[in-house]
Write a protein that holds these residues in place. Structure first.
Motif, PDB file in Angstrom:
ATOM      1  N   GLY A 201      -4.375  -8.613 -13.754  1.00 62.99           N
ATOM      2  CA  GLY A 201      -4.121  -7.209 -14.093  1.00 62.99           C
ATOM      3  C   GLY A 201      -3.388  -6.492 -12.962  1.00 62.99           C
ATOM      4  N   PHE A 202      -3.795  -6.756 -11.727  1.00 65.82           N
ATOM      5  CA  PHE A 202      -3.159  -6.093 -10.576  1.00 65.82           C
ATOM      6  C   PHE A 202      -1.704  -6.538 -10.428  1.00 65.82           C
ATOM      7  CE2 PHE A 202      -7.466  -5.631  -8.136  1.00 65.82           C
ATOM      8  CZ  PHE A 202      -7.849  -4.665  -9.040  1.00 65.82           C
TER       9      PHE A 202
ATOM     10  N   TRP B 274       1.274  -1.029   1.457  1.00 68.71           N
ATOM     11  CA  TRP B 274       2.558  -0.868   0.765  1.00 68.71           C
ATOM     12  C   TRP B 274       3.126   0.525   1.025  1.00 68.71           C
ATOM     13  CZ3 TRP B 274       3.074   1.733  -4.316  1.00 68.71           C
ATOM     14  CH2 TRP B 274       4.267   1.463  -4.968  1.00 68.71           C
ATOM     15  N   ALA B 275       2.259   1.538   0.973  1.00 66.94           N
ATOM     16  CA  ALA B 275       2.728   2.917   1.182  1.00 66.94           C
ATOM     17  C   ALA B 275       3.220   3.123   2.608  1.00 66.94           C
ATOM     18  CB  ALA B 275       1.618   3.915   0.863  1.00 66.94           C
ATOM     19  N   GLY B 276       2.676   2.361   3.555  1.00 63.40           N
ATOM     20  CA  GLY B 276       3.066   2.540   4.947  1.00 63.40           C
ATOM     21  C   GLY B 276       4.119   1.537   5.391  1.00 63.40           C
TER      22      GLY B 276
ATOM     23  N   GLY C 252       9.938  -2.584   3.069  1.00 67.97           N
ATOM     24  CA  GLY C 252      10.218  -2.757   1.644  1.00 67.97           C
ATOM     25  C   GLY C 252       9.568  -3.962   0.995  1.00 67.97           C
ATOM     26  N   THR C 253       8.563  -4.553   1.652  1.00 62.40           N
ATOM     27  CA  THR C 253       7.848  -5.694   1.054  1.00 62.40           C
ATOM     28  C   THR C 253       7.196  -5.257  -0.266  1.00 62.40           C
ATOM     29  OG1 THR C 253       7.335  -6.308   3.315  1.00 62.40           O
ATOM     30  CG2 THR C 253       6.142  -7.487   1.587  1.00 62.40           C
ATOM     31  N   PRO C 254       7.398  -6.036  -1.336  1.00 61.30           N
ATOM     32  CA  PRO C 254       6.815  -5.632  -2.633  1.00 61.30           C
ATOM     33  C   PRO C 254       5.289  -5.607  -2.625  1.00 61.30           C
ATOM     34  CG  PRO C 254       8.352  -7.476  -2.905  1.00 61.30           C
ATOM     35  CD  PRO C 254       8.165  -7.287  -1.430  1.00 61.30           C
ATOM     36  N   LEU C 255       4.745  -4.767  -3.486  1.00 66.66           N
ATOM     37  CA  LEU C 255       3.285  -4.633  -3.595  1.00 66.66           C
ATOM     38  C   LEU C 255       2.614  -5.965  -3.923  1.00 66.66           C
ATOM     39  CD1 LEU C 255       0.661  -2.989  -3.689  1.00 66.66           C
ATOM     40  CD2 LEU C 255       1.296  -2.186  -5.962  1.00 66.66           C
ATOM     41  N   VAL C 256       3.226  -6.765  -4.787  1.00 64.58           N
ATOM     42  CA  VAL C 256       2.599  -8.067  -5.129  1.00 64.58           C
ATOM     43  C   VAL C 256       2.401  -8.920  -3.878  1.00 64.58           C
ATOM     44  CG1 VAL C 256       3.191  -8.301  -7.581  1.00 64.58           C
ATOM     45  CG2 VAL C 256       4.842  -9.039  -5.854  1.00 64.58           C
TER      46      VAL C 256
ATOM     47  N   ARG D 272      -1.215 -11.021   0.521  1.00 57.67           N
ATOM     48  CA  ARG D 272      -1.606 -11.038   1.941  1.00 57.67           C
ATOM     49  C   ARG D 272      -3.037 -10.572   2.135  1.00 57.67           C
ATOM     50  NH1 ARG D 272       3.359  -7.965   5.063  1.00 57.67           N
ATOM     51  NH2 ARG D 272       4.966  -9.469   4.461  1.00 57.67           N
ATOM     52  N   VAL D 273      -3.384  -9.464   1.441  1.00 59.72           N
ATOM     53  CA  VAL D 273      -4.735  -8.924   1.590  1.00 59.72           C
ATOM     54  C   VAL D 273      -5.751  -9.931   1.046  1.00 59.72           C
ATOM     55  CG1 VAL D 273      -6.318  -7.064   0.917  1.00 59.72           C
ATOM     56  CG2 VAL D 273      -3.966  -6.517   1.548  1.00 59.72           C
ATOM     57  N   ARG D 274      -5.410 -10.564  -0.075  1.00 60.04           N
ATOM     58  CA  ARG D 274      -6.316 -11.565  -0.644  1.00 60.04           C
ATOM     59  C   ARG D 274      -6.570 -12.702   0.344  1.00 60.04           C
ATOM     60  NH1 ARG D 274      -5.832 -14.923  -6.358  1.00 60.04           N
ATOM     61  NH2 ARG D 274      -7.723 -16.112  -5.975  1.00 60.04           N
ATOM     62  N   ARG D 275      -5.499 -13.182   0.963  1.00 65.65           N
ATOM     63  CA  ARG D 275      -5.641 -14.269   1.950  1.00 65.65           C
ATOM     64  C   ARG D 275      -6.502 -13.832   3.128  1.00 65.65           C
ATOM     65  NH1 ARG D 275      -0.149 -15.610   1.054  1.00 65.65           N
ATOM     66  NH2 ARG D 275       0.450 -14.358   2.864  1.00 65.65           N
TER      67      ARG D 275
END
Lengths: 186, 186
Positions: A85-86, A161-163, A167-171, A176-179
């Motif tokens: 979903g994300f 992503w906001a910071g 320009g790295t995509p949100l996906v 990265r956060v998951r890892r």
């Protein structure tokens, strides 16, 4: 919802964002916003509960979460449902409006009243996911843990992503956060 | 802080909890609480910022987190610092006051104004941990992720513990939640 609705909604959102940028969040009132957008006060309140809601998709995300949970086949593991979903949300809803969403998130982070509402929205999403998993027969502790992990993962990725000026995509931030999370708990 | 302080504080807390149980949270006022505790209104506000703060340890937990971070040797990994802090907190502060704390948590969960404050407290702790890790030289993403995981883990374990009629200790709930989180992300 009538066909004109999305346009009016976006017009109101754009007018509000302009005014927040010009005058700041506190100094901007609902009458200011409706004047700039050329609509009535009643129209504003048909679209948003209050001034703070302009920053959030109202119940859009919990509603999508509900749909996701209902549509997923019974054998899909709980975390995989949120995760896919994300991915969809990131690619279809967030990335195309990157500039606007990142700007909105920076305002949220600088305004205590908006941070408070943001925390409430995260808690609401966590509750919707927990309930949805429970309804699919997931054990109570697992349902709560998956919902907590998923919401914190999404939130952290959105902040990054906001910071992100590269320009790295949100996906990719989600990945990265998951890892990192998996690594921390390994 | 003067020597009388912990007693007065506990007396105020006990009086407030009795009144909340008798009349409900909304219907209980600060004047009611100070009358029951036999202290002045000024004394109340020396100990608590407002009525909602009676449910929370004010800045006790962020302060302990700060101390933990400052005291940990440089080679201890970030998550291990939070984890060992939670073990100590659970065994020394929470478990000995299990009945009172679990009752307070049930009230928090039933009152929107308290749930909101609780979310804010969690966000404050997350910010203190993130800052503390950054100050120890931890990379920004890792600092944020460890703080997010740690706070959600503590929160989930506290919820499970408060709703647990079997008397399972908080340290065991922490361990269970940690295993579930690791398993979800594996």
């Amino acid at each position: 919802m009538a066909r004109w609705a999305p346009d009016t909604r976006e017009r109101l959102r754009a007018a509000a964002m302009e005014l927040f940028a010009e005058r700041g969040f506190e100094a901007t009132t609902v009458p200011d916003i409706v004047e700039r957008a050329g609509v009535t006060r009643r129209t504003f309140f048909r679209h948003f509960g209050d001034k703070r809601e302009v920053f959030f998709g109202d119940d859009e995300i919990p509603r999508l979460a509900d749909q996701m949970l209902a549509a997923a086949p019974a054998d899909v593991p709980p975390f995989a449902i949120a995760w896919s979903g994300f991915q969809t949300l990131a690619a279809e809803r967030f990335e195309p409006r990157r500039h606007e969403m990142a700007a909105a998130r920076r305002v949220i982070e600088s305004e205590p009243a908006l941070r408070e509402r943001d925390l409430q929205k995260q808690a609401d999403l966590r509750a919707v996911l927990t309930e949805g998993y429970r309804a699919r027969g997931v054990d109570a502790l697992r349902a709560r843990v998956v919902a907590g992990v998923a919401v914190d993962l999404l939130q952290t990725a959105l902040e990054q992503w906001a910071g992100d000026t590269a320009g790295t995509p949100l996906v990719e931030h989600l990945e990265r956060v998951r890892r990192e999370m998996a690594d921390v708990l390994a």
